[in-house]
Motif scaffolding. Structure first.
Motif, PDB file in Angstrom:
ATOM      1  N   PRO A 272       0.825  -1.217   0.000  1.00  0.00           N
ATOM      2  CA  PRO A 272       0.000   0.000   0.000  1.00  0.00           C
ATOM      3  C   PRO A 272       0.856   1.262   0.000  1.00  0.00           C
ATOM      4  CG  PRO A 272       0.075  -0.921   2.197  1.00  0.00           C
ATOM      5  CD  PRO A 272       0.863  -1.850   1.324  1.00  0.00           C
ATOM      6  N   GLY A 273       1.458   1.562  -1.180  1.00  0.00           N
ATOM      7  CA  GLY A 273       2.355   2.718  -1.261  1.00  0.00           C
ATOM      8  C   GLY A 273       1.694   4.012  -0.851  1.00  0.00           C
ATOM      9  N   ALA A 274       0.477   4.236  -1.324  1.00  0.00           N
ATOM     10  CA  ALA A 274      -0.236   5.469  -0.974  1.00  0.00           C
ATOM     11  C   ALA A 274      -0.526   5.531   0.517  1.00  0.00           C
ATOM     12  CB  ALA A 274      -1.534   5.556  -1.776  1.00  0.00           C
ATOM     13  N   LEU A 275      -0.742   4.358   1.119  1.00  0.00           N
ATOM     14  CA  LEU A 275      -1.001   4.325   2.564  1.00  0.00           C
ATOM     15  C   LEU A 275       0.270   4.653   3.328  1.00  0.00           C
ATOM     16  CD1 LEU A 275      -2.890   3.667   4.912  1.00  0.00           C
ATOM     17  CD2 LEU A 275      -2.165   1.293   4.733  1.00  0.00           C
ATOM     18  N   VAL A 276       1.383   4.088   2.886  1.00  0.00           N
ATOM     19  CA  VAL A 276       2.659   4.320   3.559  1.00  0.00           C
ATOM     20  C   VAL A 276       3.005   5.801   3.587  1.00  0.00           C
ATOM     21  CG1 VAL A 276       5.148   3.933   3.381  1.00  0.00           C
ATOM     22  CG2 VAL A 276       3.560   2.023   3.091  1.00  0.00           C
ATOM     23  N   ILE A 277       2.757   6.514   2.488  1.00  0.00           N
ATOM     24  CA  ILE A 277       3.091   7.932   2.423  1.00  0.00           C
ATOM     25  C   ILE A 277       1.904   8.811   2.805  1.00  0.00           C
ATOM     26  CG2 ILE A 277       2.474   8.277  -0.002  1.00  0.00           C
ATOM     27  CD1 ILE A 277       5.554   9.715   1.791  1.00  0.00           C
ATOM     28  N   THR A 570      -7.278   1.921  -4.174  1.00  0.00           N
ATOM     29  CA  THR A 570      -6.324   1.722  -5.270  1.00  0.00           C
ATOM     30  C   THR A 570      -5.891   0.260  -5.351  1.00  0.00           C
ATOM     31  OG1 THR A 570      -5.493   3.992  -5.089  1.00  0.00           O
ATOM     32  CG2 THR A 570      -4.068   2.379  -6.188  1.00  0.00           C
ATOM     33  N   VAL A 571      -5.544  -0.318  -4.197  1.00  0.00           N
ATOM     34  CA  VAL A 571      -5.130  -1.725  -4.169  1.00  0.00           C
ATOM     35  C   VAL A 571      -6.262  -2.618  -4.658  1.00  0.00           C
ATOM     36  CG1 VAL A 571      -4.430  -3.637  -2.681  1.00  0.00           C
ATOM     37  CG2 VAL A 571      -3.433  -1.362  -2.335  1.00  0.00           C
ATOM     38  N   ASP A 584      -1.317  -4.927 -15.825  1.00  0.00           N
ATOM     39  CA  ASP A 584      -0.088  -5.691 -15.658  1.00  0.00           C
ATOM     40  C   ASP A 584       0.817  -4.942 -14.680  1.00  0.00           C
ATOM     41  OD1 ASP A 584       0.876  -3.523 -17.052  1.00  0.00           O
ATOM     42  OD2 ASP A 584       1.234  -4.620 -18.919  1.00  0.00           O
ATOM     43  N   MET A 585       2.057  -5.431 -14.486  1.00  0.00           N
ATOM     44  CA  MET A 585       2.951  -4.833 -13.500  1.00  0.00           C
ATOM     45  C   MET A 585       3.210  -3.353 -13.793  1.00  0.00           C
ATOM     46  SD  MET A 585       5.079  -5.300 -10.836  1.00  0.00           S
ATOM     47  CE  MET A 585       5.700  -6.994 -10.735  1.00  0.00           C
ATOM     48  N   SER A 586       3.533  -3.041 -15.045  1.00  0.00           N
ATOM     49  CA  SER A 586       3.877  -1.658 -15.396  1.00  0.00           C
ATOM     50  C   SER A 586       2.695  -0.721 -15.190  1.00  0.00           C
ATOM     51  CB  SER A 586       4.352  -1.583 -16.852  1.00  0.00           C
ATOM     52  OG  SER A 586       5.507  -2.367 -17.026  1.00  0.00           O
ATOM     53  N   MET A 587       1.541  -1.124 -15.694  1.00  0.00           N
ATOM     54  CA  MET A 587       0.360  -0.290 -15.518  1.00  0.00           C
ATOM     55  C   MET A 587      -0.005  -0.171 -14.033  1.00  0.00           C
ATOM     56  SD  MET A 587      -3.469  -0.673 -17.151  1.00  0.00           S
ATOM     57  CE  MET A 587      -2.827  -0.574 -18.821  1.00  0.00           C
ATOM     58  N   GLY A 588       0.170  -1.266 -13.298  1.00  0.00           N
ATOM     59  CA  GLY A 588      -0.134  -1.254 -11.871  1.00  0.00           C
ATOM     60  C   GLY A 588       0.740  -0.270 -11.115  1.00  0.00           C
ATOM     61  N   MET A 589       2.045  -0.257 -11.448  1.00  0.00           N
ATOM     62  CA  MET A 589       2.938   0.678 -10.780  1.00  0.00           C
ATOM     63  C   MET A 589       2.623   2.119 -11.172  1.00  0.00           C
ATOM     64  SD  MET A 589       4.688  -0.818  -8.607  1.00  0.00           S
ATOM     65  CE  MET A 589       5.592   0.663  -8.161  1.00  0.00           C
ATOM     66  N   LEU A 590       2.181   2.346 -12.398  1.00  0.00           N
ATOM     67  CA  LEU A 590       1.766   3.689 -12.807  1.00  0.00           C
ATOM     68  C   LEU A 590       0.580   4.155 -11.967  1.00  0.00           C
ATOM     69  CD1 LEU A 590       1.865   6.135 -14.695  1.00  0.00           C
ATOM     70  CD2 LEU A 590       0.390   4.865 -16.297  1.00  0.00           C
ATOM     71  N   VAL A 591      -0.397   3.259 -11.795  1.00  0.00           N
ATOM     72  CA  VAL A 591      -1.553   3.604 -10.957  1.00  0.00           C
ATOM     73  C   VAL A 591      -1.105   3.837  -9.517  1.00  0.00           C
ATOM     74  CG1 VAL A 591      -3.751   2.761 -10.041  1.00  0.00           C
ATOM     75  CG2 VAL A 591      -3.169   2.359 -12.446  1.00  0.00           C
ATOM     76  N   GLU A 593       1.774   5.047  -8.527  1.00  0.00           N
ATOM     77  CA  GLU A 593       2.391   6.373  -8.431  1.00  0.00           C
ATOM     78  C   GLU A 593       1.330   7.462  -8.488  1.00  0.00           C
ATOM     79  OE1 GLU A 593       5.438   6.250  -7.506  1.00  0.00           O
ATOM     80  OE2 GLU A 593       5.169   4.102  -7.806  1.00  0.00           O
ATOM     81  N   LEU A 594       0.305   7.262  -9.331  1.00  0.00           N
ATOM     82  CA  LEU A 594      -0.782   8.240  -9.407  1.00  0.00           C
ATOM     83  C   LEU A 594      -1.533   8.325  -8.080  1.00  0.00           C
ATOM     84  CD1 LEU A 594      -2.209   7.542 -12.997  1.00  0.00           C
ATOM     85  CD2 LEU A 594      -0.828   9.498 -12.244  1.00  0.00           C
ATOM     86  N   SER A 595      -1.694   7.172  -7.420  1.00  0.00           N
ATOM     87  CA  SER A 595      -2.396   7.182  -6.131  1.00  0.00           C
ATOM     88  C   SER A 595      -1.569   7.902  -5.073  1.00  0.00           C
ATOM     89  CB  SER A 595      -2.722   5.756  -5.682  1.00  0.00           C
ATOM     90  OG  SER A 595      -1.548   5.041  -5.316  1.00  0.00           O
ATOM     91  N   VAL A 596      -0.237   7.746  -5.174  1.00  0.00           N
ATOM     92  CA  VAL A 596       0.643   8.472  -4.245  1.00  0.00           C
ATOM     93  C   VAL A 596       0.500   9.973  -4.457  1.00  0.00           C
ATOM     94  CG1 VAL A 596       3.057   8.952  -3.666  1.00  0.00           C
ATOM     95  CG2 VAL A 596       2.302   6.595  -3.997  1.00  0.00           C
ATOM     96  N   LEU A 597       0.504  10.397  -5.731  1.00  0.00           N
ATOM     97  CA  LEU A 597       0.318  11.817  -6.022  1.00  0.00           C
ATOM     98  C   LEU A 597      -1.043  12.300  -5.527  1.00  0.00           C
ATOM     99  CD1 LEU A 597       1.780  12.070  -9.644  1.00  0.00           C
ATOM    100  CD2 LEU A 597       2.798  12.938  -7.530  1.00  0.00           C
ATOM    101  N   LEU A 598      -2.050  11.440  -5.660  1.00  0.00           N
ATOM    102  CA  LEU A 598      -3.400  11.815  -5.255  1.00  0.00           C
ATOM    103  C   LEU A 598      -3.477  12.073  -3.754  1.00  0.00           C
ATOM    104  CD1 LEU A 598      -6.307  12.291  -6.073  1.00  0.00           C
ATOM    105  CD2 LEU A 598      -6.739   9.832  -5.828  1.00  0.00           C
TER     106      LEU A 598
END
Length: 610
Positions: A272-277, A570-571, A584-591, A593-598
């Motif tokens: 949960p990257g967005a949760l961590v930050i 997001t998860v 896929d992995m790449s699209m998932g990581m893009l989402v 990063e977008l969730s982190v920005l959000l």
């Protein structure tokens, strides 16, 4: 392993700065198509960041706890296995940043306690008898009960004892919190750490060192701070359920699909990257906005407590009141008021009594009458002659001793009365008191309206003075004659009853209660020790900042909850997309990063808090 963890903890800030620098250069090299150099730097970020996370995961497992560090460790190792280096580096950096932000906001120091201990003298002037003035300077540790010491004006009393000779005014703010010095005469008790304003006294030793009231006060502060457990971080609580669920899901996917890359993708996307930050960035924004409003808070736990239904306990002097004796009423009974004030100021200009300073403040000029035959009567006042007139300036006790009739109102113990007589006739009466802070009633009402369960006043001042203030304020309870240990006991009793307690104070004597309370709030104009052990500081010593802090606390906590929802949503969306072959992995990581920005942009909305 603990030594390695301590090493990383000690250099946590430097570690984060190094990771951030490497990550920045890695992104720069990626954009200028130096991919190999970029990957090397990313791998260095992973290597620097993953080790402390991995060690914490192992430590948690030793205590049979599955932490989010375990999920991140597995996910990062898995991402490296399938050559998703960028994702591994960003996940590690985000977690390290969030962890550091939380730690830096919660860090406290006891330097003020050590500084406070240094203020107590290490030596004393020992005399053989109460009448002896030939003293010997000795270490405090050499003194025993029933010996005598000499304490001069401008000195700090080094022991607990009783006055056996002399009189003085002693500032006991370090013990009682009261700004008005106490008049000490023979048989009066005195305490270590209190300050002799004027006069020389001989003290019979009762207690020294740690056995004194001051020594026990330091011990109470340290014990209360030690016994206070910090709230467990939300991420750790969440990880108890979330981490095992994601790990089990990854294992199920691996067994079901027979595809290790898909399983690792689940683990990576499940971090949960967005949760961590998201939680730390809301915390930092809230703390920053609070600081702009003159409210210094030491962590998100302060916001959490302020949103609850709390018992608010207030000290009196320096908290509800300004903390300085002030002339609050002038009764001119005879003669011209300006001339009477000049007579008063002329007499008080010769005195170092604490109330004299309050009187001199209302004198509009520095022009004084010449004075003859001035004489101080300890505990009563001053007699003098001005221009062949007999002048008395003193309290009701002095007037009674001189058989001068005074109004009955002057006997109110809650106020200090200074009476001016000219040729045995009362010309002026000044009422001197510690004034309430501006708009105090409205501020207390607002705190009640925001959900406070009860408002309580606890003071070291006499009960009559406390009752006089309580009658004018929306308080539910008011108690006086309390020592620091008494305040601490009351806070503990409420906590044992399951109540959440917020204590607001400003003095050294408030330290134990401030430490023990669920939330300690210190006035910015208070002592260093009160500020240090508290969780929140009102820089401008304005109680209007408390309702504002409560409002900001609600806004910050709501913002955190919104970020938590964004992160979990997001998860969930990523998992749905992964299992329906839309992600896929790449699209998932893009989402990701977008969730982190959000969540960052969502936290920035707190800038518009009003």
């Amino acid at each position: 392993m603990s030594s390695i963890q301590n090493f990383f903890k000690k250099f946590q800030k430097a570690n984060l700065i190094g990771m951030s620098t490497l990550l920045g250069f890695a992104l720069l090299f990626h954009f200028i198509h130096l991919s190999k150099l970029s990957q090397i730097l990313i791998l260095l970020v992973v290597l620097i960041g993953i080790l402390p996370i991995f060690l914490r995961a192992i430590s948690a497992l030793q205590y049979k706890s599955i932490s989010i560090e375990l999920l991140i460790s597995i996910a990062v190792l898995g991402a490296l296995m399938i050559h998703e280096y960028d994702e591994a580096g960003i996940v590690v950096w985000l977690f390290t940043l969030g962890d550091w932000l939380q730690v830096i906001m919660l860090r406290k120091t006891r330097q003020s306690i050590r500084d406070l201990i240094k203020t107590v003298p290490t030596t004393a002037l020992k005399v053989n008898t109460s009448d002896d003035r030939h003293y010997e300077e000795v270490a405090i540790d050499e003194l025993v009960p029933n010996q005598y010491i000499l304490v001069k004006a401008g000195s700090t009393i080094p022991v607990d004892g009783v006055v056996v000779q002399g009189t003085s005014y002693v500032n006991e703010a370090s013990i009682t919190g009261e700004s008005k010095p106490t008049h000490k005469i023979v048989l009066s008790d005195v305490f270590a750490g209190t300050f002799v304003n004027d006069g020389t006294i001989v003290v019979k030793v009762n207690k020294t060192g740690d056995e004194t009231v001051f020594g026990k006060l330091i011990e109470l502060i340290e014990d209360a701070q030690d016994s206070q457990t910090k709230e467990q971080q939300f991420i750790d609580q969440f990880a108890q359920y979330y981490t095992p669920m994601i790990l089990i899901l990854g294992i199920v996917v691996a067994l079901w699909t027979k595809n290790i890359e898909t399983a690792i993708t689940v683990l990576v996307l499940g971090c949960p990257g967005a949760l961590v930050i998201g939680v730390p960035v809301s915390t930092v924004m809230g703390i920053g906005i609070a600081a702009k409003n003159g409210i210094i808070t030491k962590g998100a736990a302060s916001f959490n407590i302020l949103t609850q239904r709390n018992y608010f306990i207030f000290d009196k002097t320096g908290t509800l009141t300004i903390g300085e004796p002030t002339v609050v009423k002038i009764e001119n009974l005879m003669g011209e008021q300006d001339n009477n004030l000049k007579l008063l100021a002329s007499i008080e200009n010769e005195s170092n009594h604490p109330l004299a300073r309050a009187i001199l403040k209302i004198n509009k000029t520095n022009d004084f009458y010449p004075i003859q035959d001035i004489q101080t009567i300890p505990g009563q006042g001053i007699t003098a002659h001005i221009d062949h007139q007999s002048i008395l300036v003193g309290n009701p006790k002095m007037m009674q001793a001189k058989h001068i009739k005074i109004p009955a109102s002057t006997t109110n113990i809650a106020d200090s009365k200074v009476i001016l007589t000219v040729n045995q006739r009362v010309h002026m009466i000044l009422t001197i008191n510690d004034q309430l802070r501006p708009n105090i009633q409205q501020n207390l009402e607002r705190i009640k309206q925001q959900g406070a369960k009860k408002l309580i006043l606890l003071s070291g001042d006499n009960q009559e003075a406390v009752d006089a203030i309580a009658k004018t304020l929306p308080l539910d309870q008011a108690s006086g004659n309390l020592l620091p240990a008494d305040k601490l006991t009351i806070v503990k009793q409420l906590q044992r009853q399951g109540e959440s307690v917020v204590f607001v104070g400003d003095g050294i004597n408030d330290g134990p209660a401030l430490s023990q309370a669920d939330l300690g709030i210190a006035m910015g104009g208070g002592t260093d020790i009160a500020i240090e052990v508290s969780d929140l500081v009102l820089v401008k010593s304005n109680l209007a900042q408390i309702p504002r802090a409560i409002k900001l606390a609600h806004a910050t906590m709501h913002n955190m909850q919104q970020n938590i929802f964004i992160a979990l949503a997001t998860v969930l969306i990523l998992f749905i997309g992964l299992f329906t072959n839309f992600v896929d992995m790449s699209m998932g990581m893009l989402v990701h990063e977008l969730s982190v920005l959000l969540v960052v942009f969502n936290a920035l909305r707190l800038n518009y808090f009003k």
